[in-house]
Write a protein that holds these residues in place. Structure first.
Motif, PDB file in Angstrom:
ATOM      1  N   PHE A   1     -14.506  39.135  63.721  1.00 20.60           N
ATOM      2  CA  PHE A   1     -13.144  39.565  63.380  1.00 20.60           C
ATOM      3  C   PHE A   1     -12.751  40.708  64.301  1.00 20.60           C
ATOM      4  O   PHE A   1     -13.387  41.765  64.299  1.00 20.60           O
TER       5      PHE A   1
ATOM      6  N   GLN B   1      -0.582  30.710  54.579  1.00 18.68           N
ATOM      7  CA  GLN B   1       0.756  30.177  54.850  1.00 18.68           C
ATOM      8  C   GLN B   1       0.821  29.464  56.189  1.00 18.68           C
ATOM      9  O   GLN B   1       1.435  28.404  56.309  1.00 18.68           O
TER      10      GLN B   1
ATOM     11  N   HIS C   1     -11.368  32.047  60.611  1.00 18.07           N
ATOM     12  CA  HIS C   1     -10.103  31.393  60.241  1.00 18.07           C
ATOM     13  C   HIS C   1      -9.703  30.366  61.299  1.00 18.07           C
ATOM     14  O   HIS C   1      -9.232  29.277  60.971  1.00 18.07           O
TER      15      HIS C   1
ATOM     16  N   TRP D   1      -6.163  42.754  65.200  1.00 16.59           N
ATOM     17  CA  TRP D   1      -5.439  42.504  63.941  1.00 16.59           C
ATOM     18  C   TRP D   1      -4.474  43.668  63.669  1.00 16.59           C
ATOM     19  O   TRP D   1      -3.312  43.446  63.309  1.00 16.59           O
TER      20      TRP D   1
ATOM     21  N   TRP E   1       2.897  41.414  63.229  1.00 22.00           N
ATOM     22  CA  TRP E   1       2.647  40.692  64.476  1.00 22.00           C
ATOM     23  C   TRP E   1       3.759  39.698  64.816  1.00 22.00           C
ATOM     24  O   TRP E   1       3.779  39.129  65.914  1.00 22.00           O
TER      25      TRP E   1
ATOM     26  N   THR F   1      -4.093  38.534  53.500  1.00 21.61           N
ATOM     27  CA  THR F   1      -3.218  38.364  52.325  1.00 21.61           C
ATOM     28  C   THR F   1      -2.695  39.686  51.759  1.00 21.61           C
ATOM     29  O   THR F   1      -1.566  39.767  51.302  1.00 21.61           O
TER      30      THR F   1
ATOM     31  N   GLY G   1      -3.976  31.739  58.407  1.00 21.60           N
ATOM     32  CA  GLY G   1      -4.228  32.095  57.011  1.00 21.60           C
ATOM     33  C   GLY G   1      -3.608  31.034  56.104  1.00 21.60           C
ATOM     34  O   GLY G   1      -3.292  29.922  56.532  1.00 21.60           O
TER      35      GLY G   1
ATOM     36  N   LYS H   1       8.673  34.270  57.508  1.00 25.58           N
ATOM     37  CA  LYS H   1       9.457  35.400  57.011  1.00 25.58           C
ATOM     38  C   LYS H   1       8.510  36.523  56.632  1.00 25.58           C
ATOM     39  O   LYS H   1       7.328  36.232  56.379  1.00 25.58           O
TER      40      LYS H   1
ATOM     41  N   GLY I   1      10.985  31.028  58.275  1.00 25.90           N
ATOM     42  CA  GLY I   1      10.376  30.391  57.098  1.00 25.90           C
ATOM     43  C   GLY I   1      10.980  30.816  55.772  1.00 25.90           C
ATOM     44  O   GLY I   1      10.258  31.044  54.802  1.00 25.90           O
TER      45      GLY I   1
ATOM     46  N   ILE J   1      -0.477  29.781  65.315  1.00 21.85           N
ATOM     47  CA  ILE J   1      -0.944  31.154  65.563  1.00 21.85           C
ATOM     48  C   ILE J   1      -0.970  31.869  64.216  1.00 21.85           C
ATOM     49  O   ILE J   1       0.081  32.015  63.589  1.00 21.85           O
TER      50      ILE J   1
ATOM     51  N   PHE K   1      -2.171  42.548  53.317  1.00 21.73           N
ATOM     52  CA  PHE K   1      -1.402  43.395  54.245  1.00 21.73           C
ATOM     53  C   PHE K   1      -0.011  43.695  53.700  1.00 21.73           C
ATOM     54  O   PHE K   1       0.604  44.702  54.026  1.00 21.73           O
TER      55      PHE K   1
ATOM     56  N   THR L   1       1.251  34.733  61.281  1.00 20.09           N
ATOM     57  CA  THR L   1       0.548  36.024  61.344  1.00 20.09           C
ATOM     58  C   THR L   1       1.175  36.962  60.306  1.00 20.09           C
ATOM     59  O   THR L   1       2.267  36.689  59.786  1.00 20.09           O
ATOM     60  N   PRO L   2       0.524  38.102  60.006  1.00 18.56           N
ATOM     61  CA  PRO L   2       1.158  39.091  59.124  1.00 18.56           C
ATOM     62  C   PRO L   2       2.424  39.655  59.782  1.00 18.56           C
ATOM     63  O   PRO L   2       2.580  39.586  61.008  1.00 18.56           O
TER      64      PRO L   2
ATOM     65  N   VAL M   1      -7.215  35.974  65.269  1.00 24.89           N
ATOM     66  CA  VAL M   1      -8.092  37.075  65.672  1.00 24.89           C
ATOM     67  C   VAL M   1      -9.347  37.100  64.801  1.00 24.89           C
ATOM     68  O   VAL M   1     -10.271  37.855  65.070  1.00 24.89           O
ATOM     69  N   ASP M   2      -9.352  36.311  63.745  1.00 26.54           N
ATOM     70  CA  ASP M   2     -10.549  36.115  62.926  1.00 26.54           C
ATOM     71  C   ASP M   2     -11.112  34.739  63.281  1.00 26.54           C
ATOM     72  O   ASP M   2     -10.515  33.702  62.938  1.00 26.54           O
TER      73      ASP M   2
HETATM   74  N1  LIG Z   1       7.581  31.163  53.437  1.00 28.93           N
HETATM   75  C1  LIG Z   1       6.806  31.464  52.410  1.00 28.93           C
HETATM   76  O1  LIG Z   1       7.022  31.044  51.278  1.00 28.93           O
HETATM   77  C2  LIG Z   1       5.605  32.354  52.642  1.00 28.93           C
HETATM   78  C3  LIG Z   1       4.569  32.384  51.689  1.00 28.93           C
HETATM   79  C4  LIG Z   1       3.463  33.191  51.963  1.00 28.93           C
HETATM   80  C5  LIG Z   1       3.406  33.970  53.114  1.00 28.93           C
HETATM   81  N2  LIG Z   1       4.465  33.924  54.001  1.00 28.93           N
HETATM   82  C6  LIG Z   1       4.414  34.745  55.241  1.00 28.93           C
HETATM   83  O2  LIG Z   1       3.445  34.201  56.099  1.00 28.93           O
HETATM   84  C7  LIG Z   1       2.787  35.239  56.840  1.00 28.93           C
HETATM   85  C8  LIG Z   1       1.284  35.120  56.637  1.00 28.93           C
HETATM   86  O3  LIG Z   1       0.975  35.308  55.284  1.00 28.93           O
HETATM   87  P1  LIG Z   1      -0.447  34.867  54.669  1.00 28.93           P
HETATM   88  O4  LIG Z   1      -0.402  35.171  53.239  1.00 28.93           O
HETATM   89  O5  LIG Z   1      -0.790  33.498  55.124  1.00 28.93           O
HETATM   90  O6  LIG Z   1      -1.404  35.932  55.414  1.00 28.93           O
HETATM   91  P2  LIG Z   1      -2.948  35.836  55.754  1.00 28.93           P
HETATM   92  O7  LIG Z   1      -3.441  37.214  55.876  1.00 28.93           O
HETATM   93  O8  LIG Z   1      -3.620  34.918  54.793  1.00 28.93           O
HETATM   94  O9  LIG Z   1      -2.952  35.116  57.182  1.00 28.93           O
HETATM   95  C9  LIG Z   1      -2.587  35.736  58.380  1.00 28.93           C
HETATM   96  C10 LIG Z   1      -3.524  35.253  59.470  1.00 28.93           C
HETATM   97  O10 LIG Z   1      -3.050  35.735  60.724  1.00 28.93           O
HETATM   98  C11 LIG Z   1      -4.171  36.204  61.461  1.00 28.93           C
HETATM   99  N3  LIG Z   1      -3.726  37.151  62.487  1.00 28.93           N
HETATM  100  C12 LIG Z   1      -3.414  38.464  62.365  1.00 28.93           C
HETATM  101  N4  LIG Z   1      -3.001  38.959  63.545  1.00 28.93           N
HETATM  102  C13 LIG Z   1      -3.072  37.943  64.435  1.00 28.93           C
HETATM  103  C14 LIG Z   1      -2.778  37.829  65.828  1.00 28.93           C
HETATM  104  N5  LIG Z   1      -2.324  38.871  66.532  1.00 28.93           N
HETATM  105  N6  LIG Z   1      -2.987  36.643  66.441  1.00 28.93           N
HETATM  106  C15 LIG Z   1      -3.458  35.568  65.745  1.00 28.93           C
HETATM  107  N7  LIG Z   1      -3.750  35.623  64.415  1.00 28.93           N
HETATM  108  C16 LIG Z   1      -3.540  36.789  63.777  1.00 28.93           C
HETATM  109  C17 LIG Z   1      -5.085  36.804  60.414  1.00 28.93           C
HETATM  110  O11 LIG Z   1      -6.389  36.985  60.879  1.00 28.93           O
HETATM  111  C18 LIG Z   1      -4.961  35.761  59.302  1.00 28.93           C
HETATM  112  O12 LIG Z   1      -5.857  34.692  59.471  1.00 28.93           O
HETATM  113  C19 LIG Z   1       3.366  36.544  56.315  1.00 28.93           C
HETATM  114  O13 LIG Z   1       4.329  37.043  57.198  1.00 28.93           O
HETATM  115  C20 LIG Z   1       3.992  36.183  54.984  1.00 28.93           C
HETATM  116  O14 LIG Z   1       5.111  36.975  54.654  1.00 28.93           O
HETATM  117  C21 LIG Z   1       5.523  33.132  53.791  1.00 28.93           C
END
Ligand SMILES: NC(=O)c1ccc[n+]([C@@H]2O[C@H](COP(=O)([O-])OP(=O)(O)OC[C@H]3O[C@@H](n4cnc5c(N)ncnc54)[C@H](O)[C@@H]3O)[C@@H](O)[C@H]2O)c1
Length: 452
Positions: free
Chosen positions: A223, A64, A88, A228, A129, A244, A62, A148, A174, A59, A246, A125-126, A84-85
């Motif tokens: 989208f 991560q 993606h 979102w 969510w 990314t 993106g 996380k 995470g 779910i 957010f 998710t961000p 939701v995109d």
């Molecule tokens: N553990 C780590 O080292 C690490 C590294 C990077 C990011 N993160 C965490 O991972 C999470 C995501 O980060 P990212 O950089 O990949 O973000 P991102 O914006 O690239 O990806 C998030 C994805 O979630 C989707 N999304 C949003 N709301 C949604 C919903 N209700 N249902 C389904 N999909 C939904 C978005 O459309 C997007 O594709 C964040 O919480 C971030 O803190 C952790």
């Protein structure tokens, strides 16, 4: 001595020496860790047969989420993806197609929870969510690898801890630095008084982005912007608000302190060994640009812990590599523990100490030991099979995220607060101002009833 054992022992020692040379970690520690891992392997639950590999749903597809799902695919089969995109989701479905089977694509995570062939949720998710997705998954009795920071607010943490525990599901946060041996060693040495009495912990996180103002543009096809946004206020679409980016908006995250801070504050807390601080104050060093990202790019915070430890959390200028490279003040992205008898510095690149004996002298047999994990995702799937808690369990995720949220509240209020880590409320002067910020109003229909 039996010849087979001699060969095994010889190859074990050779492996330890090679690993110590590559990682820069002390030989005694590698020997203990690898011996521990071998032992854990002997008592680990039997590996599942190809027929009972867990079904996994991703779910939030993106950067991560997809990275986590790739790791998870070593342990189970990805049967569904949801975003939701639509772009993606489709791109993740293509990426995780395997053996002629393409994962099913969803846009509403609640439908994924209805599938009986989904046993594990990987969620990327961000931050805003995380809670509702985690609660929906727990209620549907799915085990969860959740990114996380665990939550957007401290109050959300209480809800998600309850949902996970009430439903008896396995949850791994995470915060993968707990499965990195450098951080493990640093925390174990600090816990055992190797640097004397711990006095201060300095956490350095890379500064956040400072950009703007931004202009609204049309929402891209496929989208669902309203979905979102979820619980956050309804606003015009800006591409700088979502994928990314957010993390630089208070509506969806907390800036550097809940981003990198979620990792390093978790390590600080692991070494300190307490649930939470008793006081927090914070100041903005470089504020945002009007009409741009809302989280301050640079800040400094001070926390006090009941055992007398002072923790300083501050930003270090970003060098484009996550603050990895040393800056003119000798600060980098990492954690420094200072005690009465020396210091230990640790980050994802290296570990160092004021005296090499701090690292190189073996801990006694009766030393305090922290849980060992060499692979964060593997540790989660071991827990899925054994039904025991993984290394970054739900309470650890909640308490470590809370440190970041406390700093955010202090930053946004511009004042000092007293915190009661047992009752999880602010006390004393200004308490009501702080307590009002433990939860946020969730925009309907994206409140807790969304996942009832
Ligand atoms: N553990 C780590 O080292 C690490 C590294 C990077 C990011 N993160 C965490 O991972 C999470 C995501 O980060 P990212 O950089 O990949 O973000 P991102 O914006 O690239 O990806 C998030 C994805 O979630 C989707 N999304 C949003 N709301 C949604 C919903 N209700 N249902 C389904 N999909 C939904 C978005 O459309 C997007 O594709 C964040 O919480 C971030 O803190 C952790």
């Amino acid at each position: 001595m039996n010849k087979r054992f001699q060969i095994t022992r010889r190859s074990f020692l050779a492996r330890c020496t090679a690993t110590a040379a590559v990682t820069g970690l002390p030989l005694w520690f590698i020997q203990e860790q690898l011996a521990g891992a071998a032992e854990a392997h002997l008592v680990a639950p039997p590996a599942p047969s190809p027929n009972d590999r867990p079904g996994i749903a991703l779910i939030g597809c993106g950067g991560q989420g997809c990275g986590d799902a790739l790791n998870a695919s070593n342990h189970g089969d990805i049967v569904a993806v949801c975003d939701v995109d639509q772009k993606h989701a489709e791109s993740a479905a293509k990426r995780f197609a395997n053996d002629g089977k393409t994962p099913a694509v969803y846009n509403d995570f609640r439908k994924v929870m209805q599938r009986d062939d989904v046993h594990v949720i990987v969620q990327g998710t961000p931050d805003h969510w995380h809670t509702l997705v985690n609660i929906a998954a727990a209620k549907a009795k799915k085990d969860i690898y959740g990114e996380k920071p665990l939550t957007l607010t401290i109050d959300e943490g209480k809800h998600v801890v309850k949902a996970v525990r009430d439903n008896g599901v396995v949850f791994q946060t995470g915060t993968q630095q707990r499965s990195d041996q450098k951080f493990h060693l640093a925390c174990e040495l600090v816990r055992n008084g190797r640097i004397g009495k711990l006095k201060q912990v300095n956490v350095f996180v890379p500064a956040g982005l400072r950009e703007g103002p931004f202009k609204p543009v049309p929402v891209p096809d496929g989208f669902n912007w309203d979905f979102w946004l979820g619980q956050a206020p309804q606003v015009d679409y800006l591409k700088e608000r979502c994928h990314t980016m957010f993390r630089w908006w208070f509506d969806y995250s907390g800036g550097p302190v809940t981003d990198w801070g979620a990792h390093h504050n978790d390590i600080a807390r692991w070494a300190i060994g307490l649930d939470g601080p008793v006081a927090v104050e914070a100041k903005v060093v470089t504020g945002p640009i009007v009409g741009g990202y809302t989280t301050p790019s640079e800040f400094e915070a001070t926390l006090s812990w009941a055992n007398g430890v002072k923790q300083v959390v501050k930003t270090t200028p970003d060098d484009g590599w996550g603050g990895w490279v040393i800056n003119e003040n000798g600060q980098r992205n990492g954690v420094k523990f200072e005690g009465t008898d020396g210091w230990i510095w640790v980050n994802r690149d290296d570990i160092a100490a004021s005296d090499k004996e701090i690292l190189h002298t073996r801990l006694p047999d009766n030393a305090i030991r922290l849980e060992v994990s060499h692979n964060h995702m593997g540790n989660f799937f071991n827990a899925v099979h054994s039904r025991k808690d993984p290394i970054s369990n739900i309470e650890a995720g909640h308490r470590s995220a809370s440190v970041g949220h406390l700093i955010v509240i202090a930053l946004r209020s511009g004042r000092k607060f007293q915190w009661d880590p047992e009752r999880e409320i602010f006390t004393g002067d200004g308490a009501s101002l702080g307590n009002q910020q433990l939860a946020r109003e969730m925009r309907k229909p994206y409140d807790y009833s969304f996942v009832d």
